[in-house]
Design an enzyme around this catalytic site. Structure first.
Site: not given
Ligand code: HPA
Length: 268
Positions: A25, A56, A78, A80-81, A108, A206-207, A230, A242
């Site tokens: 990202s 993306h 990803h 999750y997609e 990220a 998540m990647s 974050n 997000h």
């Molecule tokens: N958790 C999971 N995946 C993420 C996060 C998070 O806090 N921030 C960015 N990708």
């Protein structure tokens, strides 16, 4: 694979990339800035199509950056997609077939280690696969690697040193840490973040882990870099969204790109 490579080679001809970069990202700008030519995923036979996640693009971008021939994934698949693990990692084997031996994985991630701050960059020193799946499940392709590949140094120590040196030159407080991958798409609960910390994670995302497993299997040197966007759930009072992830990633992108460029300059 053959159809994929035959098609890509109609573009690349004698351009043989040595370094692959998976852009997370906010890093698309690196591809935009240096692109010599690009091939949209949807044109490439057998290549997974990118679904629209904000931020993306969905193309392989070929470029010369600081004298290094690179191929970049502008947009990644990803899990999750709804892609299979095979689809998520297919581009990594494509890169390998194109001649890539060093892979830069970026992402990220949320902060699990309380001493880290949003906007920090982290070098991944190791990972925890918490996805409940593994891209190597199924018949092993011996052409790429062993049935039971060693995972004791997935993230190359020499590349970590190169990143550290770059971080020092750029006056960054570069963090080191363990990245834990969940499937997403829901963020973690506070209890899950406490668990992540207690099993040794410093960041969660998540990647990256599926790609790292496949790249390690076929003998690529890997460096992983996380933009800590974050605090993970429960680490601060704030709720997660997000938009905040994208906002921090965007604020940090110049610093992140500078780091990648300096790493490129120093990779052997
Ligand atoms: N958790 C999971 N995946 C993420 C996060 C998070 O806090 N921030 C960015 N990708």
């Amino acid at each position: 694979m053959k159809y994929t490579l035959d098609y890509i080679k109609t573009y690349t001809e004698d351009f043989e990339p040595e370094i692959g970069i998976v852009l997370g990202s906010g890093l698309g700008e690196l591809a935009d800035k240096y692109q010599e030519f690009a091939i949209p995923y949807k044109q490439i036979p057998r290549f997974p199509r990118l679904q629209g996640v904000e931020g993306h693009k969905g193309q392989l971008v070929f470029a010369n950056i600081v004298g290094r021939k690179v191929v970049m994934m502008q947009g990644r698949m990803h899990y999750y997609e709804g892609y299979s693990m095979e689809q998520v990692t297919y581009p990594i084997r494509v890169m390998k077939e194109l001649g890539v031996n060093t892979l830069i994985l970026t992402n990220a991630a949320g902060i699990v280690n309380k001493s880290f701050r949003p906007g920090d960059l982290m070098v991944i020193t190791d990972h925890i696969n918490f996805m409940g799946n593994n891209p190597l499940i199924g018949k092993n392709n011996e052409r790429y690697g062993a049935r039971f590949p060693d995972m004791s140094e997935v993230y190359d120590k020499g590349l970590v040193k190169i990143a550290d040196a770059a971080g020092r030159l750029l006056n960054m407080n570069l963090r080191h840490g363990v990245y834990m991958a969940t499937t997403g798409p829901s963020y973690e609960t506070p209890a899950e973040v406490i668990m992540a910390r207690s099993i040794g994670a410093d960041a969660v995302g998540m990647s990256t882990v599926p790609e790292a497993i496949i790249a390690n299997h076929c003998g690529m040197k890997i460096i992983g870099l996380s933009c800590l966007t974050n605090y993970a759930a429960g680490v601060s009072e704030k709720k997660l969204n997000h938009e905040e992830v994208l906002k921090t990633a965007n604020e940090v992108k110049d610093k992140f790109i500078a780091l990648i460029m300096m790493i490129l300059q120093n990779v052997k």
